[in-house]
Design a protein around this motif. Sequence first.
Motif, short mmCIF file in Angstrom:
data_model
loop_
_atom_site.label_atom_id
_atom_site.label_comp_id
_atom_site.label_asym_id
_atom_site.label_seq_id
_atom_site.Cartn_x
_atom_site.Cartn_y
_atom_site.Cartn_z
N PRO A 1 0.44 -1.23 -0.57
CA PRO A 1 -0.66 -0.07 -0.17
C PRO A 1 0.57 1.80 -0.39
N LEU A 2 0.38 2.09 -0.49
CA LEU A 2 1.02 3.60 -0.67
C LEU A 2 0.47 4.00 0.68
N VAL A 3 1.41 5.72 1.08
CA VAL A 3 1.02 6.30 2.27
C VAL A 3 0.42 7.77 2.02
N GLY A 4 -0.36 7.61 1.70
CA GLY A 4 -1.05 9.23 2.30
C GLY A 4 -1.00 10.10 3.66
N GLY B 1 -3.66 17.05 0.11
CA GLY B 1 -2.70 15.94 0.63
C GLY B 1 -2.11 15.43 -0.35
N GLY B 2 -1.71 14.31 0.25
CA GLY B 2 -1.09 13.55 -0.99
C GLY B 2 -0.18 12.27 -0.42
N LYS B 3 0.84 11.81 -1.59
CA LYS B 3 1.08 11.03 -0.86
C LYS B 3 2.79 11.37 -0.06
N VAL C 1 -5.49 13.32 13.06
CA VAL C 1 -7.02 13.61 14.27
C VAL C 1 -7.32 12.20 13.35
N TRP C 2 -6.96 11.83 12.48
CA TRP C 2 -7.90 10.09 11.72
C TRP C 2 -6.91 9.67 10.74
N ALA C 3 -7.28 8.32 11.34
CA ALA C 3 -6.77 7.15 10.02
C ALA C 3 -6.99 6.29 9.40
N GLY C 4 -6.92 6.45 8.53
CA GLY C 4 -7.05 4.80 7.44
C GLY C 4 -7.41 4.48 6.44
N PHE D 1 -4.36 3.24 -0.34
CA PHE D 1 -3.54 3.77 0.37
C PHE D 1 -3.85 3.86 1.62
N VAL D 2 -2.69 4.02 2.46
CA VAL D 2 -3.16 4.15 3.96
C VAL D 2 -3.28 5.88 4.44
N LEU D 3 -3.90 6.57 5.04
CA LEU D 3 -3.89 7.20 5.20
C LEU D 3 -3.64 7.70 6.51
N VAL D 4 -2.94 9.16 6.45
CA VAL D 4 -2.96 9.95 7.46
C VAL D 4 -3.44 11.43 7.48
N ASP D 5 -4.26 11.89 8.73
CA ASP D 5 -4.99 13.29 8.01
C ASP D 5 -4.51 14.34 9.94
N PHE D 6 -3.70 14.74 10.02
CA PHE D 6 -3.73 15.99 10.93
C PHE D 6 -3.91 17.29 10.50
#
Length: 135
Positions: free
Chosen positions: A7-10, A39-41, A70-73, A86-91
Motif C-alpha cells: 500500500p502507498l502512504v498518504g 494532501g497526497g503521497k 485526527v484520523w487514520a484509515g 492507500f493508508v492515510l493519516v490526517d493532521f
Amino acid sequence: MTDRPSPLVGVGVVVIEQGRMLLVERGRGILAGSWAIPGGKVRYGERLTDAAVREVREETGLDVALGEVVWAGESLGDSDPPEHHFVLVDFTGKVKGGEARAGDDAADVVFVPLGELRSWPLTPTMYDLLDRLGF
C-alpha cells in the motif's frame, strides 16, 4: 500467491478557519473532480509531518503548522484485487502564511462552510473524517 505492491502512504491536513474547512478539487488521478482536504503521497524517506506540510504548500500555496493526528484509515478500490490501496493519516493544521491558489494536482482550492461540507462531491474517505470530527 501473486506478488502485489505494498500500500502507498498518504497524508492530509484539516485546516479550519472562521467556521470553514479548506478543500481542494482533485485535478487528476483517482477520483478527479471530487473534493477533499489537501494532501497526497509520502515520498520514500520523508517524514509524515514533512509530507503533510509539503503537500498543502504544493496544492494550495499555503504554509501550515501541523497539530495532532485526527484520523487514520485507508482507501481501497472496489475491484478484486483493488486498483489502489492507500493508508492515510490526517493532521490538523493552521495557516501561518502564503496565499490560497490551486497548484500541483489540485484544480481548485476553497474554504467551505462547515455546514455545507456534506453537500459537496467529496472523496469517500472524507465522510469518515467528517464523522470523526463531528461535522
